[in-house]
Design a protein around this motif. Structure first.
Motif: not given
Length: 426
Positions: A40, A43, A255-256, A291, A299-302, A305, A308
């Motif tokens: 992240p 990214d 978050e991880n 995006y 992949d657009g999930s971060n 967060n 990121y």
């Protein structure tokens, strides 16, 4: 080694355009045990520069080329990446590793390249009189330890005499950084410090948390990274340690680190030198130009967060230093020496942060020849497991300069003596 370097150089030659305008390597790690943290961050770093290229045509009309080189959070590979990319016109390095940072400090100094290590690396590099090419603003490891202790003080009427604080730390150069600071703070405030190392990568911590259950520290501070963090939070839950007495440095607060633990992580605290979440205006631009355009690094999930956002923050600071270098030099295709000067004269104001779509996201930075460390401030955040978000639980807190500044002066003086470096800025 020679074969590895040759192969790496060939791979980079294929991946890097011949006419790179502004070259900023990304010494990333998308493989290995620390990949969930490295991905992240990388990214966010890449996407911010993509935004500048797509929306603004780059920085000052010059496109930014971000070449990734995989380090797997391995110091030797990190140095190999540096050697393989520095000849391509690299302007600044941000390796996201204290071990790599320590090895690169003498190299960037000799090569005249900037090393930017926000919130990590060698803490005493905040002293620009000794470390001409290294910048670690807005805050460092020692600031973080002090800020956590300050928050603990605020929870106890400014009196923690006789309290016991445990430091659970990654048994590496990174994890050991705050020990001296916490020892000095223990002397000042009268608390007992318990030091508990955790060996790489940190998947096994039963004995450490049995010690914590036995010793019953009033507070636990964690300097962890990667899987170590989530394991520690889970072990704390297992021994019923109160989450609101458990603090993580900014590398132990993503978050991880809490999502795998579920509801048990509720109330865990961390500090950060920037805001969290995806509500800042810059994200609308990222959505429109990166995006939705299919140009995102991940992949657009971060987006939004913590890690990121931190990678994006690092890219933002680098871009602003480059922009300042262009203004000072009077041309856009700046050199490594001019970019170093841009870092040394960075003036990142609240107004500028708002213009960048990041109002209130971070503290202003006014760097100088002597000050490469920045404001040394951070906020406390607390995890809301139900909402799956970090809630801000403090205003900006400043580190204890009466403790931190003498330690920086002492450590940087020792480095200068060992390396025959004369102080500058006089």
């Amino acid at each position: 080694m020679k074969k590895t370097m040759t192969a790496m150089a060939l791979a980079l030659a294929v991946a890097t355009p011949a006419m790179a305008d502004l070259m900023v390597p990304n010494l990333s790690y998308r493989t290995g045990p620390y990949a969930p943290n490295g991905i992240p961050y990388a990214d966010g770093f890449n996407d911010y520069f993509t935004l500048l290229n797509e929306r603004d045509g780059g920085i000052g009309g010059e496109k930014v080329v971000v070449t990734e080189c995989e380090t797997a959070y391995n110091t030797e590979k990190g140095v190999e990446c540096y050697e393989a990319t520095k000849g391509d016109g690299a302007l600044v390095y941000n390796p996201l590793s204290t071990g790599i940072t320590y090895q690169l400090i003498p190299k960037v100094t000799a090569d005249g390249i900037t090393l930017y290590t926000p919130g990590y690396g060698r803490t005493s590099a905040a002293n620009g009189k000794v470390f001409a090419n290294v910048f670690n603003y807005p805050a460092n490891y020692w600031d973080g330890a002090s800020i956590i202790v300050k928050d603990i003080l605020s929870q106890n009427g400014d009196n923690i005499q006789g309290k016991k604080i445990a430091l659970v730390y990654h048994n590496s150069a990174y994890g050991k950084e705050p020990i001296r600071t916490l020892q000095e703070l223990a002397k000042k405030h009268g608390f007992e410090l318990v030091e508990i190392p955790v060996d790489h990568p940190g998947q096994e911590q039963k004995s450490q948390w049995l010690q914590i259950r036995r010793d019953k520290p009033d507070y636990v501070i964690m300097y962890g990274w990667g899987v170590m963090n989530a394991v520690a939070v889970q072990e704390a839950v297992n021994i019923r340690y109160p989450m609101d007495h458990f603090y993580g440095i900014w590398w132990s607060g993503s978050e991880n680190d809490v999502l795998p633990v579920g509801d048990g992580a509720n109330g865990y605290k961390m500090i950060s030198f920037h805001g969290t979440g995806g509500d800042y205006p810059v994200y609308a631009d990222l959505k429109a130009h990166v995006y939705d355009a299919g140009k995102a690094a991940g992949d657009g999930s971060n987006p939004g967060n913590v890690l990121y956002s931190r990678g994006m923050y690092a890219a933002m600071v680098i871009s602003e230093a480059i922009r300042g270098a262009q203004a000072a030099a009077g041309h856009s295709n700046v050199t490594t020496a001019e970019v170093r000067d841009g870092f040394e004269n960075l003036n990142l104001t609240e107004e500028r942060l708002t213009e960048l779509g990041l109002p209130g996201f971070a503290q202003p930075i006014a760097s100088s020849c002597a000050d490469h460390g920045g404001p040394g401030t951070a906020m406390i955040f607390q995890w809301d497991a139900g909402a799956k978000k970090w809630n801000q639980s403090s205003d900006w807190i400043s580190a204890d300069a009466d403790v931190i500044d003498p330690l920086i002066a002492e450590d940087s003086a020792a480095f200068a003596a060992e390396n025959n470096i004369a102080e500058r800025c006089n």
